[in-house]
Scaffold this motif. Structure first.
Motif, PDB file in Angstrom:
ATOM      1  N   GLY A  24       0.810  -1.207   0.000  1.00 26.94           N
ATOM      2  CA  GLY A  24       0.000   0.000   0.000  1.00 26.94           C
ATOM      3  C   GLY A  24       0.846   1.262   0.000  1.00 26.94           C
ATOM      4  N   LEU A  25       1.303   1.651  -1.189  1.00 30.30           N
ATOM      5  CA  LEU A  25       2.187   2.807  -1.331  1.00 30.30           C
ATOM      6  C   LEU A  25       1.709   3.788  -2.393  1.00 30.30           C
ATOM      7  N   ALA A  26       0.562   3.508  -3.028  1.00 29.91           N
ATOM      8  CA  ALA A  26       0.116   4.319  -4.151  1.00 29.91           C
ATOM      9  C   ALA A  26      -1.401   4.375  -4.190  1.00 29.91           C
ATOM     10  N   PRO A  27      -1.970   5.408  -4.834  1.00 27.89           N
ATOM     11  CA  PRO A  27      -3.422   5.475  -4.984  1.00 27.89           C
ATOM     12  C   PRO A  27      -3.947   4.289  -5.797  1.00 27.89           C
ATOM     13  N   LYS A  28      -5.202   3.989  -5.632  1.00 29.59           N
ATOM     14  CA  LYS A  28      -5.822   2.873  -6.336  1.00 29.59           C
ATOM     15  C   LYS A  28      -5.630   3.015  -7.839  1.00 29.59           C
ATOM     16  N   GLY A  29      -5.210   1.928  -8.480  1.00 33.03           N
ATOM     17  CA  GLY A  29      -4.998   1.925  -9.913  1.00 33.03           C
ATOM     18  C   GLY A  29      -3.631   2.413 -10.342  1.00 33.03           C
ATOM     19  N   SER A  30      -2.827   2.919  -9.384  1.00 34.02           N
ATOM     20  CA  SER A  30      -1.500   3.452  -9.693  1.00 34.02           C
ATOM     21  C   SER A  30      -0.410   2.466  -9.310  1.00 34.02           C
ATOM     22  N   SER A  31       0.824   2.830  -9.642  1.00 39.22           N
ATOM     23  CA  SER A  31       1.962   1.936  -9.394  1.00 39.22           C
ATOM     24  C   SER A  31       3.158   2.742  -8.902  1.00 39.22           C
ATOM     25  N   LEU A  32       3.972   2.107  -8.070  1.00 36.82           N
ATOM     26  CA  LEU A  32       5.238   2.697  -7.631  1.00 36.82           C
ATOM     27  C   LEU A  32       6.351   1.704  -7.929  1.00 36.82           C
ATOM     28  N   VAL A  33       7.302   2.133  -8.762  1.00 41.68           N
ATOM     29  CA  VAL A  33       8.390   1.265  -9.205  1.00 41.68           C
ATOM     30  C   VAL A  33       9.717   1.873  -8.782  1.00 41.68           C
ATOM     31  N   HIS A  34      10.632   1.019  -8.319  1.00 40.68           N
ATOM     32  CA  HIS A  34      11.984   1.447  -7.970  1.00 40.68           C
ATOM     33  C   HIS A  34      12.965   0.905  -9.014  1.00 40.68           C
ATOM     34  N   ALA A  35      13.716   1.816  -9.615  1.00 44.96           N
ATOM     35  CA  ALA A  35      14.850   1.433 -10.464  1.00 44.96           C
ATOM     36  C   ALA A  35      16.101   1.833  -9.699  1.00 44.96           C
ATOM     37  N   LEU A  36      16.972   0.882  -9.427  1.00 43.79           N
ATOM     38  CA  LEU A  36      18.096   1.138  -8.523  1.00 43.79           C
ATOM     39  C   LEU A  36      19.401   0.648  -9.123  1.00 43.79           C
ATOM     40  N   ARG A  37      20.456   1.413  -8.844  1.00 45.72           N
ATOM     41  CA  ARG A  37      21.818   0.996  -9.203  1.00 45.72           C
ATOM     42  C   ARG A  37      22.581   0.740  -7.916  1.00 45.72           C
ATOM     43  N   TYR A  38      23.075  -0.477  -7.732  1.00 40.42           N
ATOM     44  CA  TYR A  38      23.909  -0.797  -6.574  1.00 40.42           C
ATOM     45  C   TYR A  38      25.300  -0.209  -6.797  1.00 40.42           C
ATOM     46  N   GLY A  39      25.697   0.708  -5.936  1.00 36.57           N
ATOM     47  CA  GLY A  39      26.988   1.379  -6.090  1.00 36.57           C
ATOM     48  C   GLY A  39      26.832   2.640  -6.910  1.00 36.57           C
ATOM     49  N   ALA A  40      26.656   3.781  -6.233  1.00 38.91           N
ATOM     50  CA  ALA A  40      26.499   5.057  -6.940  1.00 38.91           C
ATOM     51  C   ALA A  40      27.823   5.491  -7.549  1.00 38.91           C
ATOM     52  N   THR A  41      27.758   6.133  -8.703  1.00 40.08           N
ATOM     53  CA  THR A  41      28.969   6.650  -9.346  1.00 40.08           C
ATOM     54  C   THR A  41      28.875   8.164  -9.491  1.00 40.08           C
TER      55      THR A  41
END
Length: 423
Positions: free
Chosen positions: A310-327
Motif C-alpha cells: 500500500g504505497l500508491a493510490p488505487k490503480g497506480s503503481s510505484l516502481v523502484h529502479a536502482l543501481r547498486y553502487g552510486a557513481t
C-alpha cells in the motif's frame, strides 16, 4: 541554559535509536532520545507526494531474524506484503527468465546447461553453510570456491547484490550475505504498507507509551564525561545521563560526538567503507510492462512495490529502479532511465511523479573480510569508554542493513539495562 538528568540518552532517531529507546524504557530505564532533524526515521523516513508513499529508495524488511524479534518485543509488527521472487534477468544484453525456482532455472537462457546444474547445487547448499565460518572470506572468494562457470558466477553476484545491496564483493565478507540469504529463503522479505515511515511512527509510539522523552530538532554537539556519567550538550541545553547510546547514523558522526572519550571510534570511522546506491522512483498511473528484473550486465534492480504494497493510490503503481553502487549522479540517472525504458518503453507517458536519489548511503560500513566480517564491526558497548553504547547498521554481529540497526539497537538497550542493575 537548562540541564536535566536521565538514565540513558539516545542520540539519533533512526531505526536503531528508536528501537533502542523503546527497549530501554521497557526495561525500566528513564530514556531521552535526541534527534537533530525535525522528523524521525533517518534513512527510514517516508514522504507523501500525490498520494504516493516514497521511501528513501527501495526498501525491504527481512522477516524471522533478530530485527523482527526486536520490533515484536515492543509490540511493533509491520503490516506488509511479501513479494514473490520471479521476473526477468538481463544477461548479455537480452532478457530472459530469472533463475529462482527450479523450473525457472531450467528455462532461463542466462545459464548454459552445465551452469544450470552448478547453480542449482549452489543454491541448494546455501541454507547449509555456517555464516561464521566465512567471516574472513570475501564474497568473491566464497562464490569462486563454490561455482566456476562465468555465467554462474555472474548470476551468483547478481543475487549477492539483491540480498546485501552491495556490489563490492572483493571487500565484503561472505558471512553477512549468507546469513541474509538464509533468512530470505526461510521467511522472505516484506514491502511495508504505508512505507517505512509507518514502522517509524509505530516505534515512536511504542517508546512514548513506555515513557521515552523525545527532543526533535536538537543536534548533539558533544558528549563529555562527568562524575557518575556523562553530559550531553546540544545548543544551550545539557542532559546529565548515566549512560549514552550513540545511534547517530555513521561511525564518523559517532566519533565526532564522542571526541577524545572513545579513540576506538575514530578507527572505525577512518576505515569505514559505505555501501551506496542511486535510486529512481517512478510513480505511474498504471503498472509497468515488467514488474521485477535484475541484471548481470550492470548492478541494476527493478521492482514494482505498489499496488501490492500500500504505497500508491488505487490503480497506480510505484516502481523502484536502482543501481547498486552510486557513481555520478548524472550518469546514474541516465542509466536508470535507460533501464526503465528497456523494461517499460512507455513509462514516461504514464509518469505522475518521480524521485531521484543520488549517492544514497545504504549502509554506513560494509563488513570486511580483512577485519573478520560481522565479528569485526563495532561492539554495542564501546571498549574504551564504559557507559558509552552504540547502535546502527555498522554495529554488532547480526545481519546487514536494517536488520543490523534493529538488532544492535535492542542489544545496546539490553546492555544499558544490565549495567544499571549490575547484572
Amino acid at each position: 541554559m537548562s540541564s536535566q538528568s536521565t538514565d540513558l540518552v539516545v542520540v539519533g532517531a533512526g531505526l536503531a535509536g528508536l528501537v533502542a529507546a523503546a527497549h530501554a524504557a521497557e526495561a525500566g530505564l528513564s530514556v531521552t532520545l535526541v534527534e537533530r532533524s525535525a522528523n524521525d526515521g533517518g534513512r527510514a523516513r517516508t514522504r507523501s507526494k500525490d498520494g504516493f508513499s516514497l521511501n528513501q529508495g527501495a526498501h525491504a524488511l527481512y522477516g524471522g531474524g533478530a530485527g523482527s524479534e526486536a520490533l515484536a518485543a515492543v509490540g511493533v509488527v509491520p503490516d506488509s506484503w511479501s513479494p514473490p521472487l520471479a521476473g526477468l534477468v538481463r544477461s548479455k544484453g537480452r532478457f530472459t527468465q530469472l533463475p529462482t525456482a527450479p523450473v525457472a532455472v531450467l528455462r532461463t537462457k542466462a545459464l548454459k546447461t552445465r551452469s544450470k546444474i552448478e547453480f542449482g547445487k549452489w543454491m541448494s547448499a546455501i541454507p547449509k553453510f555456517n555464516p561464521a565460518e566465512y567471516a574472513e572470506v570475501t564474497t568473491t572468494d566464497f562464490i569462486n570456491s563454490n561455482v566456476s562457470n562465468d555465467d554462474t558466477v555472474a548470476i551468483a553476484k547478481m543475487f549477492v547484490r539483491l540480498t546485501s545491496y552491495c556490489d563490492n564483493t572483493d571487500v565484503m565478507s561472505a558471512d553477512g550475505f549468507i546469513a541474509m540469504t538464509q533468512m530470505a529463503f526461510t521467511n522472505g522479505v516484506q514491502y511495508l504498507h504505508g512505507g517505512w515511515g509507518a514502522m517509524v511512527k509505530a516505534l515512536r509510539a511504542a517508546g512514548a507509551t513506555r515513557g521515552v522523552t523525545y527532543l526533535s530538532g536538537e543536534a548533539v554537539d558533544a558528549v563529555t564525561d562527568t562524575p557518575g556519567g556523562f553530559t550531553v550538550s546540544f545548543g544551550e541545553n545539557k542532559l546529565q545521563a548515566s549512560q549514552v547510546l550513540l545511534a547517530a547514523g555513521s561511525p564518523q558522526i559517532a566519533a565526532n560526538i564522542a571526541g577524545d572519550l572513545a579513540p576506538s571510534l575514530k578507527t572505525f570511522a577512518n576505515h569505514a567503507v559505505p555501501v551506496t546506491a542511486a535510486c529512481l522512483d517512478l510513480c505511474l498511473n498504471k503498472s509497468p510492462a515488467e514488474r521485477f528484473a535484475l541484471s548481470t550486465d550492470a548492478p541494476l534492480y527493478w521492482s514494482e512495490h505498489a499496488p501490492a504494497a500500500g504505497l500508491a493510490p488505487k490503480g497506480s503503481s510505484l516502481v523502484h529502479a536502482l543501481r547498486y553502487g552510486a557513481t555520478n549522479a548524472k550518469a546514474d540517472r541516465a542509466e536508470l532511465e535507460q533501464w526503465a525504458s528497456q523494461l517499460d518503453p512507455t513509462w514516461r507517458d504514464r509518469l505522475v511523479h518521480s524521485q531521484f536519489l543520488a549517492n544514497i548511503h545504504v549502509a554506513s560500513d560494509l563488513p570486511k573480510a580483512a577485519n573478520g566480517g560481522l565479528g569485526g564491526r563495532a561492539p554495542v558497548s564501546v571498549r574504551d569508554c564504559e557507559g558509552l553504547l552504540l547502535a546502527g547498521d555498522w554495529v554488532g554481529q547480526e545481519g546487514l542493513l536494517a536488520e543490523a540497526s534493529l538488532a544492535s539497537g535492542a542489544k545496546a538497550a539490553a546492555a544499558a539495562a544490565a549495567s544499571k542493575t549490575g547484572n
